[in-house]
Design a protein around this motif. Structure first.
Motif, mmCIF file in Angstrom:
data_model
loop_
_atom_site.group_PDB
_atom_site.id
_atom_site.type_symbol
_atom_site.label_atom_id
_atom_site.label_comp_id
_atom_site.label_asym_id
_atom_site.label_seq_id
_atom_site.Cartn_x
_atom_site.Cartn_y
_atom_site.Cartn_z
ATOM 1 N N THR A 1 -1.396 9.282 -7.867
ATOM 2 C CA THR A 1 -0.912 9.590 -6.199
ATOM 3 C C THR A 1 0.716 9.631 -5.709
ATOM 4 O O THR A 1 1.154 8.988 -6.221
ATOM 5 N N GLN A 2 0.034 9.459 -4.157
ATOM 6 C CA GLN A 2 1.361 9.779 -3.187
ATOM 7 C C GLN A 2 1.627 8.357 -3.608
ATOM 8 O O GLN A 2 3.038 7.881 -3.612
ATOM 9 N N ALA A 3 0.837 7.473 -3.859
ATOM 10 C CA ALA A 3 1.132 5.584 -3.992
ATOM 11 C C ALA A 3 1.939 5.007 -5.321
ATOM 12 O O ALA A 3 1.691 4.181 -5.326
ATOM 13 N N GLY A 4 1.456 6.163 -6.127
ATOM 14 C CA GLY A 4 2.055 5.614 -6.960
ATOM 15 C C GLY A 4 0.916 5.226 -8.201
ATOM 16 O O GLY A 4 1.327 5.341 -9.518
ATOM 17 N N GLU A 5 -0.350 5.380 -7.710
ATOM 18 C CA GLU A 5 -0.899 5.051 -9.192
ATOM 19 C C GLU A 5 -1.267 6.424 -9.660
ATOM 20 O O GLU A 5 -0.765 7.267 -9.309
ATOM 21 N N LEU A 6 -1.826 5.938 -10.997
ATOM 22 C CA LEU A 6 -2.141 7.396 -12.557
ATOM 23 C C LEU A 6 -3.422 6.925 -12.453
ATOM 24 O O LEU A 6 -4.641 6.667 -12.593
ATOM 25 N N ILE A 7 -3.748 9.041 -12.408
ATOM 26 C CA ILE A 7 -5.393 9.023 -11.985
ATOM 27 C C ILE A 7 -5.485 10.159 -13.525
ATOM 28 O O ILE A 7 -4.800 10.824 -14.014
ATOM 29 N N ALA A 8 -6.677 9.646 -13.785
ATOM 30 C CA ALA A 8 -7.053 10.513 -14.958
ATOM 31 C C ALA A 8 -8.475 11.346 -14.906
ATOM 32 O O ALA A 8 -9.662 10.282 -14.958
#
Lengths: 361, 361, 361
Positions: free
Chosen positions: B39-46
């Protein structure tokens, strides 16, 4: 799950070599190899491309007059599929024959009937008029898919994909996806076929001309676009489409685009498909450059479809039983799948009268 | 026979494109395609890389902010996997969503939890400290195997193969194979996981330095070598290894070699596997040349393994039911297979609460 | 449906590396990988190419004297297949062994017995004399087929195909197909084998010399040709063939052609086959150029066969259950298939005494 008692396109007319050519044309339809050739009188013949003796393909044999001789042990078959000579055998048994398929040439499409020959009915041939008309101009196309044919039918039955798959080619506006098409049954020619397909009509107002249109005619204003097509059993799309500047009506003159497209899908095997297509423009509206440009746009777009459907198919193979989620945009494809399934089931409940049982799909 | 309620490494951190990249990363784990993005906040998403609608991969669609839009019919999913927009549909049904997988980044490994999200437990993450430590230096590696993952687990659980498969790379002495390792259970972090793996400790005395060691430090005398590792569910090796001149003790100074290695196996499909690995040296003991040399040795050796395991797999396919013959050297791998099998069976007897049933392996 | 208690050719003698070579020869027969090597005393040894421990192929290990050491975990097997050393294990269990196959070298063909070793019987070896005779000269050949072995047996049991498949190579006249051969049983060597094959004798009178003959001897007149061969279980053809000017008798001198051919088929897997062949001419009748020319003709013709049988196989895969149509020309192949089937059934009803059950074909 294939329908057999129906017409499938096996080739464009120009793909079949002339009568005096030594080449033999073969293509697999519904898992059955089919040989197509022309007699010296010009008749098109479709025979099972599998010698009844040891199952060698006749297409690796050779023409002898209007007959074909198997290249393995020399059995010779006439254009009815009857074996008329077998080396070393004085009286050839009558049952030595290969299947002959009903075959019809209509407007440059070569149609084959894979089911019971007694049921072959020309009234079921689609009206692919623009494939061979003095008023329409096109360049014929063929693509091979490594995916099941129904996934491609699905694609053609829901044009909302134009906005996404073909954003930079045929589509151009998300408004195409947002427009709700009307969907109606297409009645069949007789009591045996109360319905033969689905009519889909989609009108989109006040949208930019797609890249595809811009390539053959310059538009400075938005257009109203329409896509009106019949999608017929077993997998044929016949479509009128076009666009005109927003605000002008069908009865007004102006720089409109009018197209007619004939596209048809023929299962090769359970997981591969033949795709025959063209998109025509009126003879007076555009020259050979325009014809070529339409063709190029179509090939580019159909390669986009093929990439997407191939990726979809790969996912389906990972988990074949996982259900899809029907949405409003699937109305036409769901109706078509139901229509097809009902006809297939009816057909499979009827005892099969032809020489050998159909292959399970 | 895959464990689902556990962490699998899906990627090295650096493999996932930055948040502002148009590229979408996809990798298949346990037969399921998984999309990973930031995400733009830097969270990794699966997210499940399969649109709930017609199963097209989302990874051939595109990013829109923190959402992903399917490239087929335009469904848009947020980072929770919820469909938030579907062209032409005013109220998107709540069930229109794709699975979101728990995902954790730890020391540059991106871990995904393929089972019940409610059971995801960070306490089960392995301690891959040397993958991201100011004290350790390495070059990260990835290999793809066309073999089942358990055959590679077997390989890593029995280092007697070093003497033969890696005679000219990591091994160097048949004494490695002759040494009998000690094998102990590795206790888990809580009552739900009484055991999470097998600890294997192998000490070999008075052997020549392996070619692998000689390449980054010259040894004129024989060494005492050690390999001490945990092999943890579902398939992670964490190893301290090294060597020092025979006769010197751990408390003495001298030209020793100390290494730490993190390696992990992730099933892609029933017959293919992802392999993530590194072998680190202390920052003070060797420069970038040494780091590269260790990496090169590892890749050379793992290609030796892959050739051997691929050949073994080919033989197994010839006759899949032929039993293997357990020998003393198999103690660790047999214990690990039993541990894994017991956990898989327990898991499969528990009703599955997540959106769709797991694929049979 | 494979016969196991019989001799299959696994290699030409020259394919097996010399005793002092580090190379190990492996070939798969009936779905089983078989390692063949020479002891220092010159004996040919055939072992199961699959370590009993973890099933790695021994052929990726290495020779140690007359033993072979597995390259995975270092088990060492002697030439009887007995494991004589296992790293870290003091007393190697007696059951640690791989299968040893009876193996016989006869006239440059290396024969392996895939069934019960106690039943191996040299009296069943075919008389492939021309493969190693001071009176006959040939160049040995090998081809690999991606088709089941029985389809190639069929081909060799019906020479009517010479007129069509080999019209421009070995055949040359439709008269070959028209001639009706005589077919007789070939009796076996003892009561256990009352019949071991089919003798086919075909004489063709007054036909042009085939292109094949013309290449090594000029004929200005028509010939009488003969093809007299035994086709023996499991798939070996031994043939005398030739031609002489029509009107001359066997007792007259003149420009005749006399050939002897040894050909044999060995199933690799259910759908792939090894084909070993040669066609010899008498030493006094032709030089090395003639030998090469015969070889070249044979390879050209066998590629024609392979193309045809591969196309036939493709058709059979489309519809595997569709029956073939027996014709007069199939008499020999039908008799052979019946003979083979009866032996296979008898064999499968006998309990199998050897280490592991045969693979289902």
């Amino acid at each position: 799950m294939w329908l057999r008692n129906c017409w499938y396109v096996i080739a464009w007319d120009h793909e079949i070599p002339p009568a005096d050519s030594p080449q033999l044309f073969t293509r697999t339809v519904l898992g059955e190899p089919v040989l197509v050739y022309r007699t010296q009188a010009g008749e098109l013949i479709a025979l099972e491309d599998r010698c009844c003796h040891r199952h060698a393909p006749l297409s690796v044999g050779k023409r002898e007059g209007d007959c074909v001789r198997c290249g393995y042990h020399g059995l010779k078959f006439d254009h009815r599929g009857q074996c008329v000579e077998a080396p070393g055998i004085e009286i050839v048994p009558a049952k030595a024959r290969v299947r002959r398929y009903p075959l019809v040439l209509k407007n440059r499409w070569v149609f084959v009937w894979m089911g019971d020959p007694a049921l072959a009915d020309d009234a079921l041939l689609p009206d692919n008029f623009s494939c061979d008309s003095p008023d329409w101009q096109h360049k014929p196309g063929y693509l091979h898919y490594d995916t099941p044919y129904l996934l491609i039918c699905d694609n053609l039955l829901d044009f909302s994909h134009l906005s996404f798959v073909h954003e930079k080619t045929l589509g151009g506006s998300t408004r195409i996806a947002q427009a709700r098409p009307t969907i109606e049954p297409v009645p069949g020619p007789n009591a045996g076929w109360p319905q033969i397909g689905i009519k889909v009509s989609r009108h989109v107002h006040d949208v930019p001309a797609p890249p595809f249109y811009q390539r053959f005619r310059r538009f400075d204003t938005n257009l109203d676009r329409w896509f009106v097509y019949d999608f017929l059993l077993p997998g044929t799309l016949l479509m009128h489409s076009g666009g005109r500047p927003t605000g002008t009506g069908p009865d007004q003159t102006g720089p409109s685009v009018r197209l007619h497209s004939c596209q048809t899908l023929t299962p090769e095997t359970a997981t591969t498909t033949h795709y025959f297509f063209q998109q025509s423009h009126p003879v007076g509206e555009g020259d050979a450059t325009v014809t070529q440009s339409i063709y190029d746009s179509l090939v580019a777009a159909f390669n986009e479809d093929r990439d997407m459907i191939t990726a979809q198919h790969r996912n389906l193979q990972h988990n074949p039983t996982l259900p899809m989620m029907p949405l409003a945009m699937d109305a036409a494809l769901i109706q078509f799948r139901r229509l097809l399934e009902a006809r297939v089931q009816a057909e499979q409940q009827t005892p099969s009268p032809w020489p050998h049982a159909p292959v399970a799909a």
